[in-house]
Design an enzyme around this catalytic site. Structure first.
Site: not given
Length: 389
Positions: A52, A104, A179, A204
């Site tokens: 992790r 978004y 972004d 994307k």
């Protein structure tokens, strides 16, 4: 890990952050599935303790994306929204954020239905294409500025350098986040224009094959990186090892894919703009785009996203979308395949109706993620679908 410097973007996409495996000589970065790592003595390890906290595959991927963004540090997360949530943990209860009004739908939903009620963060939505409006809204209480450019779905473009300069002049500690999902680092590098953090939905363009959910954050700030590393480990919303490997593989062809996305999108935008059944087309590569000149200055290309308004109403939108063959009617974007969607019903359904109306997200707005199929086939598909309207 050594980081050789290459002159060209595509070479970084293929090689940055990756070296042949020291044991086997494997050219491709191996998938490291181990959750834990041997220590020679308590506290003496090779740089890895628990997966992790750090994983060789994920770390190579993070370094590669960081280099592509002209950044120093990369941190990979389980999704774009996991990255978003982690970034907001840089703030404290009561802090204020200025965010782009058009963004978004999932980000809007998280801001107003999760972060605002549960973390007591305050959001001020501003049209960031209007520098005067931003300057009026900016004050010392603002701790973060959230820019999405181009925006989803109306493709508004904000001046990253001007916004960063204004924000940092008012408050040197403010964190400017961009972004960059819609353009990828191939066409835009926000850190070069004064941003503190770059965010991507890896699902994307970076991955590019519609088979990975992920998010990534890049920064040049050692201080921000240290805080985010703690949060990445402490909150645990990390990118899985298989997803890291797939996204890193997808990244190797980013420069090749983005060129064709842009070629096809330009052709689609020009075709639609001349079609009698189309009311208006929004694409940064068209002179008719309101921020066309800014796009030429800030970007090295115009991307693969095209938005247009079809004449008529919801019935005409449905007819067009139902008759596409090359394009798939589906959410998401940035894959090699062409996708079409109806934001008001699909990706932005969670945006309040009054805000959708204000932003122009109407029943006649259609968003296209133009893929890398042959240009002629794409144009023929759109033409045939419009013929049915």
């Amino acid at each position: 890990m050594s980081q050789p410097s290459y002159k060209n973007f595509g070479t970084d996409c293929i090689h940055a952050g990756q070296e042949p495996d020291p044991v086997t000589g494997a050219v491709m970065t191996p998938i490291s599935l181990s959750t834990t790592f041997v220590q020679k003595s308590p506290g003496q390890h090779t740089g890895y303790e628990y997966a992790r906290t750090g994983n060789p595959t994920r770390n190579a991927y993070e370094a590669c994306v960081a280099k592509c963004e002209n950044g120093k540090h990369g941190l990979a997360f389980a999704s774009g929204l996991a990255a978003t949530a982690t970034l907001l943990h840089l703030l404290k209860s009561g802090d204020e954020i200025i965010a782009m009004d058009d963004m978004y739908g999932g980000t809007n939903r998280y801001f107003h239905k999760v972060a605002q009620p549960f973390a007591n963060l305050k959001f001020n939505l501003v049209d960031l294409t209007n520098l005067e409006a931003f300057e009026s809204a900016m004050n010392e209480n603002i701790k973060m500025v959230w820019i999405e450019t181009p925006t989803n779905p109306t493709l508004k473009i904000s001046d990253i350098q001007a916004l960063s300069d204004i924000a940092h002049a008012v408050n040197s500690e403010v964190i400017v986040v961009v972004d960059n999902t819609f353009l990828s680092p191939y066409f835009q590098r926000p850190l070069d224009f004064g941003a503190d953090i770059v965010l991507h939905s890896v699902s994307k363009y970076i991955n590019g094959h519609s088979d990975v959910i992920g998010g990534i954050v890049i920064t040049n700030s050692d201080e921000i990186n240290e805080k985010l590393r703690f949060l990445q480990n402490g909150m645990g919303a990390i990118q899985g090892v298989f997803s890291s490997f797939l996204a890193m593989r997808g990244l190797k062809t980013l420069h090749v894919r983005m060129k064709q996305h842009a070629i096809n999108a330009q052709a689609v935008a020009e075709f639609l703009e001349s079609h009698e059944k189309v009311e208006r087309v929004i694409y940064p590569g068209l002179p008719s785009h309101p921020q066309y000149e800014l796009a030429q200055k800030q970007q090295t290309g115009f991307g693969g996203m095209v938005t247009f308004f079809i004449k008529g109403g919801l019935d005409e939108s449905r007819t067009f979308l139902e008759n596409l063959k090359v394009f798939s009617l589906a959410e998401s974007l940035g894959g090699v395949e062409s996708l079409a969607e109806h934001p008001a019903i699909m990706t932005h359904a969670s945006v309040p109706p009054e805000l959708r109306k204000k932003l122009g997200i109407s029943d006649t707005l259609i968003r296209l993620s133009v893929g890398i199929e042959e240009t002629e086939d794409i144009l023929e598909d759109i033409s045939n679908a419009l013929d049915q309207v």
